[in-house]
Design a protein around this motif. Structure first.
Motif, PDB file in Angstrom:
ATOM      1  N   ALA A 178      10.915   0.352  -8.255  1.00  0.00           N
ATOM      2  CA  ALA A 178      11.052   1.713  -7.868  1.00  0.00           C
ATOM      3  C   ALA A 178      10.028   2.220  -6.839  1.00  0.00           C
ATOM      4  O   ALA A 178      10.419   3.023  -5.917  1.00  0.00           O
ATOM      5  CB  ALA A 178      10.996   2.439  -9.056  1.00  0.00           C
ATOM      6  N   MET A 179       8.838   1.737  -7.178  1.00  0.00           N
ATOM      7  CA  MET A 179       7.484   1.936  -6.087  1.00  0.00           C
ATOM      8  C   MET A 179       8.197   1.511  -4.693  1.00  0.00           C
ATOM      9  O   MET A 179       7.949   2.109  -3.652  1.00  0.00           O
ATOM     10  CB  MET A 179       6.511   1.291  -6.404  1.00  0.00           C
ATOM     11  N   VAL A 180       8.589   0.151  -4.446  1.00  0.00           N
ATOM     12  CA  VAL A 180       9.144  -0.057  -3.059  1.00  0.00           C
ATOM     13  C   VAL A 180      10.207   0.704  -2.682  1.00  0.00           C
ATOM     14  O   VAL A 180      10.261   1.161  -1.458  1.00  0.00           O
ATOM     15  CB  VAL A 180       9.486  -1.805  -3.178  1.00  0.00           C
ATOM     16  N   VAL A 181      11.321   1.057  -3.322  1.00  0.00           N
ATOM     17  CA  VAL A 181      12.218   1.774  -2.990  1.00  0.00           C
ATOM     18  C   VAL A 181      11.768   3.356  -2.452  1.00  0.00           C
ATOM     19  O   VAL A 181      12.138   3.698  -1.343  1.00  0.00           O
ATOM     20  CB  VAL A 181      13.295   2.080  -4.102  1.00  0.00           C
ATOM     21  N   HIS A 182      10.795   3.487  -3.214  1.00  0.00           N
ATOM     22  CA  HIS A 182      10.175   5.059  -2.856  1.00  0.00           C
ATOM     23  C   HIS A 182       9.480   4.930  -1.479  1.00  0.00           C
ATOM     24  O   HIS A 182       9.662   5.557  -0.567  1.00  0.00           O
ATOM     25  CB  HIS A 182       9.164   5.405  -3.745  1.00  0.00           C
ATOM     26  N   HIS A 183       8.904   3.784  -1.243  1.00  0.00           N
ATOM     27  CA  HIS A 183       8.068   3.453  -0.023  1.00  0.00           C
ATOM     28  C   HIS A 183       9.131   3.543   1.005  1.00  0.00           C
ATOM     29  O   HIS A 183       8.877   4.058   2.134  1.00  0.00           O
ATOM     30  CB  HIS A 183       7.270   2.249  -0.128  1.00  0.00           C
ATOM     31  N   HIS A 184      10.091   2.501   0.854  1.00  0.00           N
ATOM     32  CA  HIS A 184      10.932   2.273   2.099  1.00  0.00           C
ATOM     33  C   HIS A 184      11.783   3.487   2.320  1.00  0.00           C
ATOM     34  O   HIS A 184      12.137   3.836   3.546  1.00  0.00           O
ATOM     35  CB  HIS A 184      12.064   1.182   1.400  1.00  0.00           C
ATOM     36  N   THR A 185      12.140   4.493   1.280  1.00  0.00           N
ATOM     37  CA  THR A 185      12.784   5.636   1.496  1.00  0.00           C
ATOM     38  C   THR A 185      11.923   6.502   2.673  1.00  0.00           C
ATOM     39  O   THR A 185      12.404   7.150   3.442  1.00  0.00           O
ATOM     40  CB  THR A 185      13.095   6.166   0.442  1.00  0.00           C
ATOM     41  N   TRP A 188       2.636   2.818   7.999  1.00  0.00           N
ATOM     42  CA  TRP A 188       3.165   1.994   6.682  1.00  0.00           C
ATOM     43  C   TRP A 188       2.113   2.123   5.464  1.00  0.00           C
ATOM     44  O   TRP A 188       2.498   2.284   4.426  1.00  0.00           O
ATOM     45  CB  TRP A 188       3.259   0.667   7.183  1.00  0.00           C
ATOM     46  N   LEU A 189       0.918   1.891   5.907  1.00  0.00           N
ATOM     47  CA  LEU A 189      -0.203   1.992   4.792  1.00  0.00           C
ATOM     48  C   LEU A 189      -0.342   3.438   4.359  1.00  0.00           C
ATOM     49  O   LEU A 189      -0.346   3.554   3.087  1.00  0.00           O
ATOM     50  CB  LEU A 189      -1.373   1.555   5.521  1.00  0.00           C
ATOM     51  N   MET A 190      -0.296   4.505   5.117  1.00  0.00           N
ATOM     52  CA  MET A 190      -0.347   5.941   4.740  1.00  0.00           C
ATOM     53  C   MET A 190       0.826   6.468   4.024  1.00  0.00           C
ATOM     54  O   MET A 190       0.679   7.025   2.900  1.00  0.00           O
ATOM     55  CB  MET A 190      -0.511   6.732   5.925  1.00  0.00           C
ATOM     56  N   LEU A 191       2.021   5.730   4.152  1.00  0.00           N
ATOM     57  CA  LEU A 191       3.317   6.053   3.292  1.00  0.00           C
ATOM     58  C   LEU A 191       2.908   5.311   1.904  1.00  0.00           C
ATOM     59  O   LEU A 191       3.666   5.786   1.123  1.00  0.00           O
ATOM     60  CB  LEU A 191       4.274   5.718   3.883  1.00  0.00           C
ATOM     61  N   LYS A 202       0.887   7.551  -0.060  1.00  0.00           N
ATOM     62  CA  LYS A 202       1.676   8.703  -0.635  1.00  0.00           C
ATOM     63  C   LYS A 202       2.475   8.162  -1.696  1.00  0.00           C
ATOM     64  O   LYS A 202       2.608   8.968  -2.815  1.00  0.00           O
ATOM     65  CB  LYS A 202       2.520   9.215   0.369  1.00  0.00           C
ATOM     66  N   THR A 203       3.002   7.052  -1.606  1.00  0.00           N
ATOM     67  CA  THR A 203       3.792   6.723  -2.583  1.00  0.00           C
ATOM     68  C   THR A 203       3.367   6.246  -3.947  1.00  0.00           C
ATOM     69  O   THR A 203       3.679   6.605  -4.986  1.00  0.00           O
ATOM     70  CB  THR A 203       4.543   5.092  -2.232  1.00  0.00           C
ATOM     71  N   LEU A 204       2.026   5.840  -3.660  1.00  0.00           N
ATOM     72  CA  LEU A 204       0.983   5.458  -4.891  1.00  0.00           C
ATOM     73  C   LEU A 204       0.671   6.977  -5.822  1.00  0.00           C
ATOM     74  O   LEU A 204       0.839   6.857  -7.038  1.00  0.00           O
ATOM     75  CB  LEU A 204      -0.188   4.697  -4.553  1.00  0.00           C
ATOM     76  N   LYS A 205       0.621   7.808  -5.030  1.00  0.00           N
ATOM     77  CA  LYS A 205       0.432   9.114  -5.549  1.00  0.00           C
ATOM     78  C   LYS A 205       1.614   9.794  -6.332  1.00  0.00           C
ATOM     79  O   LYS A 205       1.816  10.204  -7.398  1.00  0.00           O
ATOM     80  CB  LYS A 205       0.086  10.237  -4.612  1.00  0.00           C
ATOM     81  N   ASP A 206       2.560   9.648  -5.372  1.00  0.00           N
ATOM     82  CA  ASP A 206       4.000  10.049  -5.859  1.00  0.00           C
ATOM     83  C   ASP A 206       4.686   9.455  -7.481  1.00  0.00           C
ATOM     84  O   ASP A 206       4.952  10.266  -8.290  1.00  0.00           O
ATOM     85  CB  ASP A 206       5.094   9.761  -4.910  1.00  0.00           C
ATOM     86  N   ILE A 207       4.232   8.167  -7.216  1.00  0.00           N
ATOM     87  CA  ILE A 207       4.941   7.397  -8.518  1.00  0.00           C
ATOM     88  C   ILE A 207       3.574   7.367  -9.586  1.00  0.00           C
ATOM     89  O   ILE A 207       4.128   6.623 -10.612  1.00  0.00           O
ATOM     90  CB  ILE A 207       5.177   6.142  -8.195  1.00  0.00           C
ATOM     91  N   ALA A 208       2.522   7.896  -9.427  1.00  0.00           N
ATOM     92  CA  ALA A 208       1.589   7.842 -10.348  1.00  0.00           C
ATOM     93  C   ALA A 208       1.092   6.401 -10.694  1.00  0.00           C
ATOM     94  O   ALA A 208       1.388   6.029 -12.023  1.00  0.00           O
ATOM     95  CB  ALA A 208       1.819   8.622 -11.570  1.00  0.00           C
ATOM     96  N   PHE A 209       0.998   5.688  -9.720  1.00  0.00           N
ATOM     97  CA  PHE A 209       0.562   4.247  -9.832  1.00  0.00           C
ATOM     98  C   PHE A 209      -0.439   3.905 -10.935  1.00  0.00           C
ATOM     99  O   PHE A 209      -1.635   4.961 -11.041  1.00  0.00           O
ATOM    100  CB  PHE A 209       0.251   3.660  -8.551  1.00  0.00           C
ATOM    101  N   PRO A 210      -0.659   3.237 -11.686  1.00  0.00           N
ATOM    102  CA  PRO A 210      -1.637   2.875 -12.731  1.00  0.00           C
ATOM    103  C   PRO A 210      -3.044   2.780 -12.133  1.00  0.00           C
ATOM    104  O   PRO A 210      -3.442   2.152 -11.443  1.00  0.00           O
ATOM    105  CB  PRO A 210      -1.378   1.486 -13.496  1.00  0.00           C
ATOM    106  N   THR A 211      -3.826   3.979 -12.681  1.00  0.00           N
ATOM    107  CA  THR A 211      -5.221   4.219 -12.176  1.00  0.00           C
ATOM    108  C   THR A 211      -6.012   3.000 -12.072  1.00  0.00           C
ATOM    109  O   THR A 211      -6.676   2.842 -11.080  1.00  0.00           O
ATOM    110  CB  THR A 211      -5.851   5.552 -12.810  1.00  0.00           C
TER     111      THR A 211
END
Lengths: 206, 206
Positions: A76-83, A148-151, A154-163
């Protein structure tokens, strides 16, 4: 005689600080363009060998991230990033066809799942990731890497990546992304984004 | 602990052979893509820092070439080369407008005249050549460099470049041209074309 030593400390990441100190002494392309151009004389004049820049060490993550997230959340994280990437200024690097885009995204997800400690589906199907090599056919300059990195940030924030795993994950993708750069447009070494410089963006508001 | 030292011997071209031996030990991107992709374990796994390749030393020529040829013959050489380039696979890198093309060609000739020992018109007008920097806006991959260099070889034959200076001139442009590469499409170090490998093409037929 001036001798510049550049030490590559292999398989010894405890030497990182020392390595970086050595790296500062390497002769890059930071020539002084204000300096006069030396007039040709009676003898051949040898200029120094140079390197463009040193691709930094990459800290590949442990299997802890997969243990926490599992395959589905990583996909789901990768899909979010690619989108996000597809809609970005480097969107043209991605397939315009939806089915091909979905395939490429899934393949990328398989890489991330495996690299983070999950099933070895990527390497079973495609072999070694060889990421720089696989990206040669795409023109990737310093700016494309930044996007790529800045998005990803954003992805890590959007999906609430485990802190608790953020720093480990970030340190990996931040260094890894530099390896994809294959088009240089400046003398400057690709910008580093240490975790300390972005950590505050992930601090829970309160 | 394995430590790889890479020595950059500065301003000491007598060390060339030794330098090249050191160069062989540098960690480039020649990874074994057939190797298995290491599975993530309990710990972070640090991979090595790498360099893409080492831009070799450049032997800038003496003023002997200008003394033999003079400004007019050097300008004619550059015009010949540019005319070939314009019709080549990298012709799009050059201005399509004839007047702009003529201006760019003259500017290049001014650089060659100065670098070979003639008047300092180039640096007086434009400052330090800073050739890599000036070429960043053009996409130059390994193949573009090969085309540029091979058409210089043809030019040197076509204009009957003074035989006694051929090696000195060739060694300069062969190494210098590598510095313009700003788009990488392969792990391979840019191909070297030592003078010994082309000298026979200039041997007078008898």
């Amino acid at each position: 005689m001036t001798v510049v030593y550049f030490a590559l400390y292999r398989k010894n990441h405890f030497k990182t600080k020392e390595f970086r100190m050595q790296e500062d002494t390497i002769e890059g392309f930071h020539c002084n363009v204000q300096a006069p151009f030396e007039k040709a004389g009676a003898e051949i004049r040898m200029t120094d060998a140079k390197v463009d820049f040193v691709f930094p060490e990459v800290p590949f993550p442990s299997n802890k991230i997969f243990a926490t997230m599992g395959a589905q959340a990583i996909e789901a994280m990768v899909v979010h990033h690619h989108t996000l990437l597809r809609k970005s200024a480097i969107g043209e690097l991605f397939p315009s066809d939806d089915a091909v885009f979905a395939h490429v995204t899934h393949k990328t997800a398989e890489f991330f799942i495996e690299a983070l400690g999950g099933a070895q589906d990527f390497s079973t199907q495609y072999g070694h990731p060889a990421l720089r090599e696989r990206h040669f056919r795409f023109l990737i300059d310093e700016k494309a890497r930044d996007i790529w990195l800045m998005l990803y940030k954003k992805t890590l924030k959007d999906i609430a990546f485990p802190t608790q795993h953020l720093e480990e994950f970030w340190n990996w993708i931040e260094a890894l992304s530099i390896r994809m750069i294959n088009r240089r447009t400046t003398f400057e070494t690709p910008k580093r984004y240490p975790f300390a410089s972005i950590a505050h963006e992930f601090t829970p508001k309160g």
